[in-house]
Design an enzyme around this catalytic site. Structure first.
Site, PDB file in Angstrom:
ATOM      1  N   ASN A 208       0.843  -1.207   0.000  1.00 64.05           N
ATOM      2  CA  ASN A 208       0.000   0.000   0.000  1.00 64.05           C
ATOM      3  C   ASN A 208       0.868   1.243   0.000  1.00 64.05           C
ATOM      4  OD1 ASN A 208       0.560   0.760   2.863  1.00 64.05           O
ATOM      5  ND2 ASN A 208      -0.389  -1.241   3.210  1.00 64.05           N
ATOM      6  N   LYS A 339     -10.888  -4.158  18.720  1.00 63.22           N
ATOM      7  CA  LYS A 339      -9.466  -4.492  18.923  1.00 63.22           C
ATOM      8  C   LYS A 339      -9.034  -4.230  20.364  1.00 63.22           C
ATOM      9  CE  LYS A 339      -8.442  -3.699  14.066  1.00 63.22           C
ATOM     10  NZ  LYS A 339      -7.392  -3.940  13.091  1.00 63.22           N
TER      11      LYS A 339
END
Ligand code: CTP
Length: 398
Positions: A208, A339
């Site tokens: 990316n 998370k």
């Protein structure tokens, strides 16, 4: 960091005196107002005019100079300093300061100042290892004087060993650290940065646009504020930040392994890395050849490192990032919860001045108690300082 700071730069008589010019340039470039004091011996190596021109301030050479006494004076200089640096510092000047001798402009100023004093020694290796010198250094360290250790290499005198003046860049970094807040001292902070690469074959990978700048800015700032910093970085084009333990990785799997191997002892983890969520199921050992038919890739999920850290029984303070192209608050809040992190830095990467591969960022911080703090567009360095302010506060409250 150094903008508007008053810095006294003492230059003593060593062959490395010319490197003080480069240091002066770094300090002025960072916005500091630098006042140079040269000892008589230093003037044998380099002309005061060089420092005067580059600092745009008069260079002080004499203790009893009528103009200097009227306009500035050694006490006034000592008082106005935010930081004093001596680079290069000879064994002689260090010995004098340790013994309380103040017989010239530099030693008088150093004795009179209440500002932090940073000393960058440079001398012959045998002088450096001489017990008399070692005692002097220890005495000064005990009194709170800061030192930038010399480098090892070929010395001007022909000897090999320790005694070479530290690089101007490392003296500059130590100077910034000396006047930065030390609210992260005693903390070990792990930072992940950059992209990961998931290989398809020996020549191709999925990755990316992450440049690593946000993570590297965090690492540099945390180190300056006194933390021990472990930086786990994917492939980026950035120089290693000074004083940071840098571990290079390629894939998400490698990042996971390095993070988990080093997590013991960490008090905080900031996950700024743009970890690939998928990798090719198979990595071909040979280059994949072009064929007439279309090619489909089968991708499998990579480990979610942050979520794994969130599940640890005794977990450190966790800071996550959420890079989104829409529904910023909703997605970021979900990541915060799922998370199990302490706060999340959310940014909208669809904006051209925020997110990947640019110098600036515009972020909002979401906390577990529902607070959402929105920050304007700022440099990644400035945002790093904001994030670390919150890390320091959260760690203090733990
Ligand atoms: N992260 C991680 N491991 C992964 C993916 C993400 O540790 N395999 C971390 C990132 O470092 C970041 C946070 O999780 O701190 C959020 O990453 P992001 O890419 O925004 O979210 P994802 O969980 O990957 O979800 P999505 O891509 O669907 O937005």
């Amino acid at each position: 960091m150094l903008k508007g700071k008053q810095i006294v730069l003492g230059v003593t008589g060593g062959i490395a005196a010319y490197k003080a010019v480069e240091l002066l340039r770094l300090l002025t470039k960072a916005g500091a107002d630098v006042h140079v004091i040269m000892t008589r011996a230093a003037q044998e190596f380099i002309a005061p005019l060089t420092f005067q021109t580059l600092s745009a301030n008069p260079v002080h050479t004499e203790l009893f100079n009528l103009i200097a006494e009227r306009e500035i004076g050694h006490i006034a200089l000592a008082d106005r300093a935010d930081l004093c640096i001596i680079a290069p510092a000879t064994a002689n000047v260090i010995g004098k300061i340790a013994a309380g001798i103040a017989d010239d402009m530099l030693t008088t100023t150093i004795m009179a100042t209440k500002a932090p004093v940073l000393i960058a020694p440079a001398m012959n290796v045998n002088m450096y290892t001489n017990p008399i010198y070692r005692n002097n250094e220890e005495t000064l360290m005990d009194c709170g004087y800061l030192f930038v250790a010399p480098a090892t290499g070929t010395l001007a005198c022909g000897w090999e060993g320790e005694g070479k003046l530290a690089s101007p860049e490392s003296i500059f970094e130590a100077a910034v650290a000396a006047i930065s807040p030390t609210d992260l001292r005693g903390q070990t902070i792990m930072i992940t940065a950059g992209p990961t690469r998931e290989e398809l074959d020996p020549v191709r990978f999925i990755s990316n646009h992450s440049s690593g700048r946000m993570g590297y800015a965090l690492a540099k700032n945390a180190q300056r504020r006194g933390a021990r910093v472990v930086l786990i970085s994917g492939p980026v084009n950035l120089p290693a930040p000074f004083g940071v333990e840098l571990v290079g990785v390629e894939s998400a799997k490698e990042m996971q392994a390095e993070v988990m191997a080093r997590i013991g002892g960490c008090t905080a983890v900031i996950k700024a890395a743009a970890v690939a969520d998928y990798r090719p199921r198979v990595r071909s050992g040979e280059k994949i050849k072009k064929k007439d038919a279309e090619l489909s890739l089968e991708l499998v999920k990579t480990p979610d490192i942050l979520a794994e850290l969130g599940r640890l029984e005794k977990r450190p303070l966790l800071v996550g990032f959420a890079a989104e192209t829409g529904n910023l608050n909703e997605f970021a809040a979900r990541k915060l919860k799922e998370k199990n992190v302490d706060f999340i830095v959310a940014n909208d990467i669809s904006q051209p001045d925020a997110g990947f591969n640019v110098e600036t960022n515009r972020a909002r911080l979401l906390f577990r108690d529902g607070r959402c703090l929105e920050y304007p567009l700022m440099s990644k360095d400035a945002l790093a300082a904001v994030i670390l302010d919150h890390v320091a506060t959260e760690l203090a409250a733990k």
